[in-house]
Write a protein that holds these residues in place. Structure first.
Motif, PDB file in Angstrom:
ATOM      1  N   LEU A  67      -1.209  61.826  -1.241  1.00  0.00           N
ATOM      2  CA  LEU A  67      -0.611  62.468  -2.409  1.00  0.00           C
ATOM      3  C   LEU A  67      -0.209  63.889  -2.079  1.00  0.00           C
ATOM      4  O   LEU A  67      -0.823  64.534  -1.225  1.00  0.00           O
ATOM      5  CB  LEU A  67      -1.603  62.513  -3.576  1.00  0.00           C
ATOM      6  N   ALA A  68       0.797  64.368  -2.789  1.00  0.00           N
ATOM      7  CA  ALA A  68       1.220  65.761  -2.655  1.00  0.00           C
ATOM      8  C   ALA A  68       1.635  66.266  -4.030  1.00  0.00           C
ATOM      9  O   ALA A  68       2.112  65.504  -4.872  1.00  0.00           O
ATOM     10  CB  ALA A  68       2.395  65.882  -1.687  1.00  0.00           C
ATOM     11  N   GLU A  69       1.442  67.549  -4.256  1.00  0.00           N
ATOM     12  CA  GLU A  69       1.900  68.162  -5.495  1.00  0.00           C
ATOM     13  C   GLU A  69       3.422  68.268  -5.480  1.00  0.00           C
ATOM     14  O   GLU A  69       4.047  68.291  -4.419  1.00  0.00           O
ATOM     15  CB  GLU A  69       1.264  69.540  -5.664  1.00  0.00           C
ATOM     16  N   VAL A  70       3.999  68.332  -6.653  1.00  0.00           N
ATOM     17  CA  VAL A  70       5.439  68.532  -6.785  1.00  0.00           C
ATOM     18  C   VAL A  70       5.718  70.015  -6.580  1.00  0.00           C
ATOM     19  O   VAL A  70       5.069  70.867  -7.193  1.00  0.00           O
ATOM     20  CB  VAL A  70       5.936  68.072  -8.169  1.00  0.00           C
ATOM     21  N   THR A  71       6.670  70.309  -5.694  1.00  0.00           N
ATOM     22  CA  THR A  71       7.021  71.697  -5.369  1.00  0.00           C
ATOM     23  C   THR A  71       8.535  71.875  -5.438  1.00  0.00           C
ATOM     24  O   THR A  71       9.285  70.895  -5.582  1.00  0.00           O
ATOM     25  CB  THR A  71       6.550  72.061  -3.946  1.00  0.00           C
ATOM     26  N   ASP A  72       8.983  73.107  -5.285  1.00  0.00           N
ATOM     27  CA  ASP A  72      10.427  73.370  -5.214  1.00  0.00           C
ATOM     28  C   ASP A  72      11.070  72.570  -4.087  1.00  0.00           C
ATOM     29  O   ASP A  72      12.209  72.121  -4.205  1.00  0.00           O
ATOM     30  CB  ASP A  72      10.698  74.857  -4.976  1.00  0.00           C
ATOM     31  N   ASP A  73      10.330  72.391  -2.993  1.00  0.00           N
ATOM     32  CA  ASP A  73      10.883  71.723  -1.816  1.00  0.00           C
ATOM     33  C   ASP A  73      11.072  70.219  -2.002  1.00  0.00           C
ATOM     34  O   ASP A  73      11.919  69.618  -1.349  1.00  0.00           O
ATOM     35  CB  ASP A  73       9.986  71.965  -0.598  1.00  0.00           C
ATOM     36  N   ARG A 126       1.711  63.696  -9.270  1.00  0.00           N
ATOM     37  CA  ARG A 126       1.603  63.716  -7.813  1.00  0.00           C
ATOM     38  C   ARG A 126       2.669  62.803  -7.208  1.00  0.00           C
ATOM     39  O   ARG A 126       3.003  61.756  -7.762  1.00  0.00           O
ATOM     40  CB  ARG A 126       0.227  63.241  -7.336  1.00  0.00           C
ATOM     41  N   LEU A 127       3.151  63.206  -6.056  1.00  0.00           N
ATOM     42  CA  LEU A 127       4.064  62.368  -5.291  1.00  0.00           C
ATOM     43  C   LEU A 127       3.259  61.562  -4.290  1.00  0.00           C
ATOM     44  O   LEU A 127       2.239  62.033  -3.783  1.00  0.00           O
ATOM     45  CB  LEU A 127       5.103  63.224  -4.582  1.00  0.00           C
ATOM     46  N   VAL A 128       3.730  60.369  -4.004  1.00  0.00           N
ATOM     47  CA  VAL A 128       3.078  59.491  -3.035  1.00  0.00           C
ATOM     48  C   VAL A 128       3.967  59.441  -1.796  1.00  0.00           C
ATOM     49  O   VAL A 128       5.148  59.086  -1.889  1.00  0.00           O
ATOM     50  CB  VAL A 128       2.892  58.059  -3.606  1.00  0.00           C
ATOM     51  N   TYR A 129       3.382  59.807  -0.685  1.00  0.00           N
ATOM     52  CA  TYR A 129       4.099  59.787   0.587  1.00  0.00           C
ATOM     53  C   TYR A 129       3.450  58.786   1.536  1.00  0.00           C
ATOM     54  O   TYR A 129       2.227  58.610   1.517  1.00  0.00           O
ATOM     55  CB  TYR A 129       4.053  61.163   1.255  1.00  0.00           C
ATOM     56  N   ALA A 130       4.273  58.171   2.353  1.00  0.00           N
ATOM     57  CA  ALA A 130       3.821  57.370   3.485  1.00  0.00           C
ATOM     58  C   ALA A 130       4.310  58.133   4.707  1.00  0.00           C
ATOM     59  O   ALA A 130       5.519  58.179   4.964  1.00  0.00           O
ATOM     60  CB  ALA A 130       4.410  55.966   3.443  1.00  0.00           C
ATOM     61  N   GLY A 131       3.387  58.765   5.401  1.00  0.00           N
ATOM     62  CA  GLY A 131       3.805  59.691   6.454  1.00  0.00           C
ATOM     63  C   GLY A 131       4.558  60.826   5.795  1.00  0.00           C
ATOM     64  O   GLY A 131       4.068  61.453   4.861  1.00  0.00           O
ATOM     65  N   ASP A 132       5.808  61.051   6.220  1.00  0.00           N
ATOM     66  CA  ASP A 132       6.604  62.108   5.597  1.00  0.00           C
ATOM     67  C   ASP A 132       7.667  61.566   4.645  1.00  0.00           C
ATOM     68  O   ASP A 132       8.532  62.293   4.184  1.00  0.00           O
ATOM     69  CB  ASP A 132       7.246  63.002   6.662  1.00  0.00           C
ATOM     70  N   VAL A 186      11.229  59.671 -13.196  1.00  0.00           N
ATOM     71  CA  VAL A 186      10.359  60.756 -12.747  1.00  0.00           C
ATOM     72  C   VAL A 186      10.726  62.076 -13.424  1.00  0.00           C
ATOM     73  O   VAL A 186       9.841  62.825 -13.834  1.00  0.00           O
ATOM     74  CB  VAL A 186      10.393  60.889 -11.206  1.00  0.00           C
ATOM     75  N   ALA A 187      12.009  62.350 -13.584  1.00  0.00           N
ATOM     76  CA  ALA A 187      12.417  63.614 -14.214  1.00  0.00           C
ATOM     77  C   ALA A 187      11.844  63.734 -15.627  1.00  0.00           C
ATOM     78  O   ALA A 187      11.384  64.813 -16.030  1.00  0.00           O
ATOM     79  CB  ALA A 187      13.939  63.732 -14.244  1.00  0.00           C
ATOM     80  N   GLU A 188      11.836  62.650 -16.390  1.00  0.00           N
ATOM     81  CA  GLU A 188      11.254  62.683 -17.733  1.00  0.00           C
ATOM     82  C   GLU A 188       9.745  62.926 -17.661  1.00  0.00           C
ATOM     83  O   GLU A 188       9.181  63.677 -18.458  1.00  0.00           O
ATOM     84  CB  GLU A 188      11.540  61.372 -18.465  1.00  0.00           C
ATOM     85  N   SER A 189       9.098  62.291 -16.705  1.00  0.00           N
ATOM     86  CA  SER A 189       7.657  62.502 -16.530  1.00  0.00           C
ATOM     87  C   SER A 189       7.350  63.955 -16.202  1.00  0.00           C
ATOM     88  O   SER A 189       6.397  64.534 -16.728  1.00  0.00           O
ATOM     89  CB  SER A 189       7.120  61.599 -15.415  1.00  0.00           C
ATOM     90  N   LEU A 190       8.157  64.551 -15.336  1.00  0.00           N
ATOM     91  CA  LEU A 190       7.932  65.948 -14.967  1.00  0.00           C
ATOM     92  C   LEU A 190       8.177  66.884 -16.150  1.00  0.00           C
ATOM     93  O   LEU A 190       7.479  67.890 -16.294  1.00  0.00           O
ATOM     94  CB  LEU A 190       8.787  66.329 -13.763  1.00  0.00           C
ATOM     95  N   LEU A 246      11.096  68.608  -5.262  1.00  0.00           N
ATOM     96  CA  LEU A 246      11.483  68.276  -6.630  1.00  0.00           C
ATOM     97  C   LEU A 246      12.740  67.412  -6.697  1.00  0.00           C
ATOM     98  O   LEU A 246      12.776  66.402  -7.418  1.00  0.00           O
ATOM     99  CB  LEU A 246      11.686  69.552  -7.452  1.00  0.00           C
ATOM    100  N   GLY A 247      13.757  67.766  -5.969  1.00  0.00           N
ATOM    101  CA  GLY A 247      15.003  66.989  -5.980  1.00  0.00           C
ATOM    102  C   GLY A 247      14.784  65.553  -5.527  1.00  0.00           C
ATOM    103  O   GLY A 247      15.269  64.603  -6.164  1.00  0.00           O
TER     104      GLY A 247
END
Length: 152
Positions: free
Chosen positions: A6-12, A50-56, A33-37, A14-15
């Motif tokens: 998991l990762a937090e949503v950031t400026d980097d 939280r964002l879910v990543y697999a690797g990067d 996702v935009a509505e959720s945010l 967000l898009g």
């Protein structure tokens, strides 16, 4: 499957987060996702996005809701939103995301967690039942309330 995290949503990111889409037949069952945010923005003390990543690689989005003083018990601890990108479904990322929210609920002292789902042909109900959620018999605005005990 790359190890998910998991990762937090950031400026980097967000898009990328806002461009994440579920399968077309699932769009009536989960908000973008935009509505959720936007909901997280107006309820920062409750929402846990939280964002879910697999690797990067971004593969999904999950948002927990934690409001232990809410008078509606099924809104006290639970999964508010789950979006797994269409091309990454069936790889275990949804399960990882749900278990991550449940781990956060345990960390916060919750005894149980909830999720709501809209019934229908492409409903996520089978997924949540497989993960141990059970319908409570309650319905909120047309959505089934499911509960899972966190402690045995």
């Amino acid at each position: 499957m790359d190890t998910p995290h998991l990762a937090e949503v950031t400026d980097d990111n967000l898009g990328d987060a806002c461009r994440l889409t579920v399968a077309p037949h699932q769009r009536d069952y989960v908000a973008p996702v935009a509505e959720s945010l936007a909901q997280a923005y107006v309820q920062p003390g409750v929402a846990w996005p939280r964002l879910v990543y697999a690797g990067d690689q971004l593969v999904g989005f999950v948002m927990g809701a934690f409001d232990p003083t809410c008078p509606i018990d099924y809104f006290q601890h639970g999964i508010w939103r789950l979006n797994i990108a269409a091309e990454h479904q069936g790889k275990g990322y949804g399960r990882f995301a749900v278990e991550s929210v449940l781990a956060e609920a345990r960390r916060r002292g919750a005894q149980a967690a909830t999720v709501l789902w809209k019934p229908g042909e492409h409903s996520p109900e089978p997924f949540y039942l497989k993960l141990g959620f059970h319908p409570t018999g309650q319905v909120h605005e047309g959505e089934v309330v499911g509960r899972r005990q966190l402690w045995t």
